[in-house]
Design a protein around this motif. Structure first.
Motif, PDB file in Angstrom:
ATOM      1  N   UNK A 124       0.844  -1.196   0.000  1.00  0.00           N
ATOM      2  CA  UNK A 124       0.000   0.000   0.000  1.00  0.00           C
ATOM      3  C   UNK A 124       0.882   1.250   0.000  1.00  0.00           C
ATOM      4  N   UNK A 125       0.575   2.163  -0.915  1.00  0.00           N
ATOM      5  CA  UNK A 125       1.311   3.421  -1.026  1.00  0.00           C
ATOM      6  C   UNK A 125       0.396   4.550  -0.580  1.00  0.00           C
ATOM      7  N   UNK A 126       0.868   5.362   0.366  1.00  0.00           N
ATOM      8  CA  UNK A 126       0.044   6.460   0.890  1.00  0.00           C
ATOM      9  C   UNK A 126       0.839   7.760   0.837  1.00  0.00           C
ATOM     10  N   UNK A 127       0.120   8.856   0.951  1.00  0.00           N
ATOM     11  CA  UNK A 127       0.738  10.173   0.976  1.00  0.00           C
ATOM     12  C   UNK A 127      -0.319  11.230   1.163  1.00  0.00           C
ATOM     13  N   UNK A 128       0.114  12.464   1.367  1.00  0.00           N
ATOM     14  CA  UNK A 128      -0.851  13.540   1.574  1.00  0.00           C
ATOM     15  C   UNK A 128      -0.164  14.834   1.938  1.00  0.00           C
ATOM     16  N   UNK A 129      -0.938  15.762   2.454  1.00  0.00           N
ATOM     17  CA  UNK A 129      -0.441  17.107   2.742  1.00  0.00           C
ATOM     18  C   UNK A 129       0.233  17.163   4.112  1.00  0.00           C
ATOM     19  N   UNK A 130       1.339  16.435   4.245  1.00  0.00           N
ATOM     20  CA  UNK A 130       2.056  16.390   5.526  1.00  0.00           C
ATOM     21  C   UNK A 130       3.240  17.344   5.552  1.00  0.00           C
ATOM     22  N   UNK A 131       3.468  18.051   4.460  1.00  0.00           N
ATOM     23  CA  UNK A 131       4.641  18.913   4.367  1.00  0.00           C
ATOM     24  C   UNK A 131       4.205  20.369   4.216  1.00  0.00           C
ATOM     25  N   UNK A 132       4.533  21.159   5.205  1.00  0.00           N
ATOM     26  CA  UNK A 132       4.251  22.597   5.156  1.00  0.00           C
ATOM     27  C   UNK A 132       5.491  23.320   4.649  1.00  0.00           C
ATOM     28  N   UNK A 133       5.290  24.219   3.674  1.00  0.00           N
ATOM     29  CA  UNK A 133       6.407  24.934   3.062  1.00  0.00           C
ATOM     30  C   UNK A 133       6.211  26.433   3.187  1.00  0.00           C
ATOM     31  N   UNK A 134       7.278  27.156   2.944  1.00  0.00           N
ATOM     32  CA  UNK A 134       7.236  28.612   2.917  1.00  0.00           C
ATOM     33  C   UNK A 134       8.074  29.095   1.741  1.00  0.00           C
ATOM     34  N   UNK A 135       7.817  30.281   1.250  1.00  0.00           N
ATOM     35  CA  UNK A 135       8.564  30.756   0.072  1.00  0.00           C
ATOM     36  C   UNK A 135      10.037  30.968   0.390  1.00  0.00           C
ATOM     37  N   UNK A 136      10.873  30.672  -0.601  1.00  0.00           N
ATOM     38  CA  UNK A 136      12.301  30.945  -0.443  1.00  0.00           C
ATOM     39  C   UNK A 136      12.549  32.444  -0.423  1.00  0.00           C
ATOM     40  N   UNK A 137      11.655  33.194  -1.063  1.00  0.00           N
ATOM     41  CA  UNK A 137      11.738  34.657  -1.010  1.00  0.00           C
ATOM     42  C   UNK A 137      12.615  35.250  -2.102  1.00  0.00           C
ATOM     43  N   UNK A 138      13.175  36.393  -1.809  1.00  0.00           N
ATOM     44  CA  UNK A 138      14.039  37.102  -2.746  1.00  0.00           C
ATOM     45  C   UNK A 138      15.488  36.763  -2.421  1.00  0.00           C
ATOM     46  N   UNK A 139      16.209  36.234  -3.395  1.00  0.00           N
ATOM     47  CA  UNK A 139      17.608  35.822  -3.210  1.00  0.00           C
ATOM     48  C   UNK A 139      18.484  36.650  -4.147  1.00  0.00           C
ATOM     49  N   UNK A 140      19.368  37.447  -3.579  1.00  0.00           N
ATOM     50  CA  UNK A 140      20.253  38.316  -4.364  1.00  0.00           C
ATOM     51  C   UNK A 140      19.457  39.184  -5.327  1.00  0.00           C
ATOM     52  N   UNK A 141      18.307  39.673  -4.869  1.00  0.00           N
ATOM     53  CA  UNK A 141      17.489  40.544  -5.704  1.00  0.00           C
ATOM     54  C   UNK A 141      16.589  39.814  -6.680  1.00  0.00           C
ATOM     55  N   UNK A 142      16.636  38.474  -6.672  1.00  0.00           N
ATOM     56  CA  UNK A 142      15.804  37.682  -7.585  1.00  0.00           C
ATOM     57  C   UNK A 142      14.653  37.073  -6.802  1.00  0.00           C
ATOM     58  N   UNK A 143      13.438  37.366  -7.231  1.00  0.00           N
ATOM     59  CA  UNK A 143      12.255  36.804  -6.579  1.00  0.00           C
ATOM     60  C   UNK A 143      12.070  35.363  -7.056  1.00  0.00           C
ATOM     61  N   UNK A 144      12.201  34.418  -6.118  1.00  0.00           N
ATOM     62  CA  UNK A 144      12.098  33.001  -6.475  1.00  0.00           C
ATOM     63  C   UNK A 144      10.637  32.562  -6.609  1.00  0.00           C
ATOM     64  N   UNK A 145       9.697  33.427  -6.248  1.00  0.00           N
ATOM     65  CA  UNK A 145       8.261  33.238  -6.431  1.00  0.00           C
ATOM     66  C   UNK A 145       7.754  31.963  -5.744  1.00  0.00           C
ATOM     67  N   UNK A 146       7.356  30.938  -6.518  1.00  0.00           N
ATOM     68  CA  UNK A 146       6.789  29.731  -5.913  1.00  0.00           C
ATOM     69  C   UNK A 146       7.844  28.645  -5.635  1.00  0.00           C
ATOM     70  N   UNK A 147       9.091  29.048  -5.614  1.00  0.00           N
ATOM     71  CA  UNK A 147      10.139  28.138  -5.127  1.00  0.00           C
ATOM     72  C   UNK A 147      10.173  28.271  -3.613  1.00  0.00           C
ATOM     73  N   UNK A 148      10.120  27.154  -2.925  1.00  0.00           N
ATOM     74  CA  UNK A 148       9.998  27.221  -1.473  1.00  0.00           C
ATOM     75  C   UNK A 148      11.021  26.392  -0.730  1.00  0.00           C
ATOM     76  N   UNK A 149      10.840  26.322   0.573  1.00  0.00           N
ATOM     77  CA  UNK A 149      11.671  25.504   1.446  1.00  0.00           C
ATOM     78  C   UNK A 149      10.793  24.875   2.519  1.00  0.00           C
ATOM     79  N   UNK A 150      11.254  23.798   3.077  1.00  0.00           N
ATOM     80  CA  UNK A 150      10.473  23.071   4.074  1.00  0.00           C
ATOM     81  C   UNK A 150      10.347  23.898   5.348  1.00  0.00           C
TER      82      UNK A 150
END
Length: 435
Positions: A124-150
């Protein structure tokens, strides 16, 4: 005989099977492993782990899947410091790529054809919304937008699935409390998951076979410090360079062992986990080999270690009672918590010398340098006690000691107490090394 050939690998694997039952392994596979068709050959081995009671979390990547979909839709890849910039169009592609990869993985893990390794598995393979993320933000003036981190994991839900015997499949995507989805990296998700779950192992299945030395030879065991030094010196082969920093971090933050194993070498995963030699590179926070004083609980292991050498007349036979009485004079060598060698030292303080006795190394580790480690340890013990020399009695291994600075002397020069015990029928040669 066929029965022996069949049974022996099970016997060798038994200690690992017992150790790993109920432990958590986080396996990490790249999107390339799924895309190039290597995963179906890994699926039976992963299923076997689950059937043996290992609690498996499988984390997958999606880099090539994203790139192919971007090209198909005429969209441009965007990166900053080797991280993908995930804009509105790209996050939609990420979601599609995850769906494609998960479906391929789940299909391979659902195989159950007769005469196949997974027949009757019903994994049986299971999974779901167990991982909460937040935006990586602006890096060196570059907006990473929907790139995130755990940000955090719902470890309670993951533990519940694992306790139920399910395989937990995690994708490199996380969700924010505001309902947004963020693109993550497989390496970060796998590492953060292993740390949060206090996993026994974090295993990256990679294109190569592991970390290679300057001669292109596989390095089977490394400490986190040694891995750091290789990274700093830029002496890590390309296939391992991406993953090695994550193994270092994981082992320093509570994961017992981290491994780099080939994703394409048939049986490499099982060989790495269930044999003493392994097939890839294992990274641990502390050295895997250690020397410690023997104790009464080691008697059974000591007897099993020295019995083959006694049968070959290399060592004098020692009874259990003798070992119990002399146990305080013995040192054992452990590799990954298993005893592979031993040695004893019997001091003669009046003559300022000591006997090195019962030096034994398991047959499968004779070429691992363990004998040298045990010899150096006894030398150190003798020096710290103010002794001037070491002597050894042997019938079969004279050249080994001669190559290490010992020279022959007549039995008549043994300390008097030891000379009285000399066996004239055995006629052992005596060798001495001055410290």
């Amino acid at each position: 005989m066929l029965s022996h050939q069949f049974a022996q690998p099970f016997r060798e694997a038994a200690p690992y099977i017992n150790t790993f039952r109920g432990k958590i392994f986080v396996l990490a596979i790249s999107g390339e492993t799924v895309d190039n068709g290597h995963f179906p050959s890994l699926a039976p081995d992963i299923n076997l782990l689950v059937s043996l009671g290992v609690r498996v979390v499988l984390v997958h990547g999606i880099r090539p899947q994203i790139d192919k979909l971007l090209a198909r839709h005429g969209l441009t890849r965007q990166f900053h410091h080797h991280r993908r910039i995930t804009d509105d169009d790209t996050i939609d592609i990420v979601k599609q790529a995850i769906g494609l990869a998960r479906l391929d993985i789940e299909a391979a893990l659902s195989t159950g054809m007769p005469n196949s390794p997974m027949h009757g598995a019903h994994l049986r393979v299971v999974g779901g919304n167990v991982l909460t993320a937040q935006p990586l933000g602006v890096v060196d003036g570059v907006d990473m937008q929907y790139t995130g981190q755990v940000r955090r994991l719902d470890t309670q839900a993951i533990h519940a699935w694992l306790s139920n015997g399910d395989l937990v499949l995690m994708s490199p995507i996380g969700y924010s409390p505001t309902g947004e989805a963020f693109n993550l990296t497989m390496e970060e998700v796998a590492t953060e998951t292993a740390i949060a779950l206090r996993a026994e192992k974090l295993i990256f299945l990679i294109e190569g076979i592991g970390v290679l030395d300057e001669d292109g030879e596989l390095i089977h065991n490394m400490t986190a410090q040694q891995a750091d030094e290789r990274l700093a010196a830029d002496t890590v082969n390309e296939e391992a360079r991406l993953y090695l920093p994550y193994t270092v971090r994981a082992t320093r933050e509570g994961v017992t062992r981290a491994h780099l194993v080939s994703d394409s070498d048939n049986g490499a995963l099982l060989t790495e986990l269930f044999t003493s030699v392994g097939s890839g590179s294992m990274i641990a926070r502390d050295p895997l080999v250690k020397l410690r004083p023997a104790n009464i609980d080691d008697i059974g292991d000591l007897m099993a270690l020295i019995r083959p050498l006694e049968e070959q007349n290399i060592l004098v036979r020692r009874s259990r009672e003798h070992l119990e009485m002399e146990i305080g004079r013995y040192t054992v060598l452990e590799h990954d918590n298993r005893i592979y060698g031993c040695v004893a030292m019997h001091p003669f303080h009046q003559e300022e010398t000591a006997e090195l006795a019962c030096l034994a190394v398991a047959q499968e580790r004779r070429n691992s340098g363990f004998g040298e480690l045990l010899l150096r340890h006894v030398e150190y013990q003798a020096r710290t006690q103010g002794l001037a020399s070491l002597f050894v009695l042997t019938t079969k291994t004279a050249h080994w000691f001669i190559e290490r600075g010992f020279s022959e002397m007549p039995p008549s020069e043994l300390p008097e107490a030891r000379r009285r015990l000399y066996n004239n029928q055995r006629r052992s040669k005596v060798f001495v090394r001055h410290l």
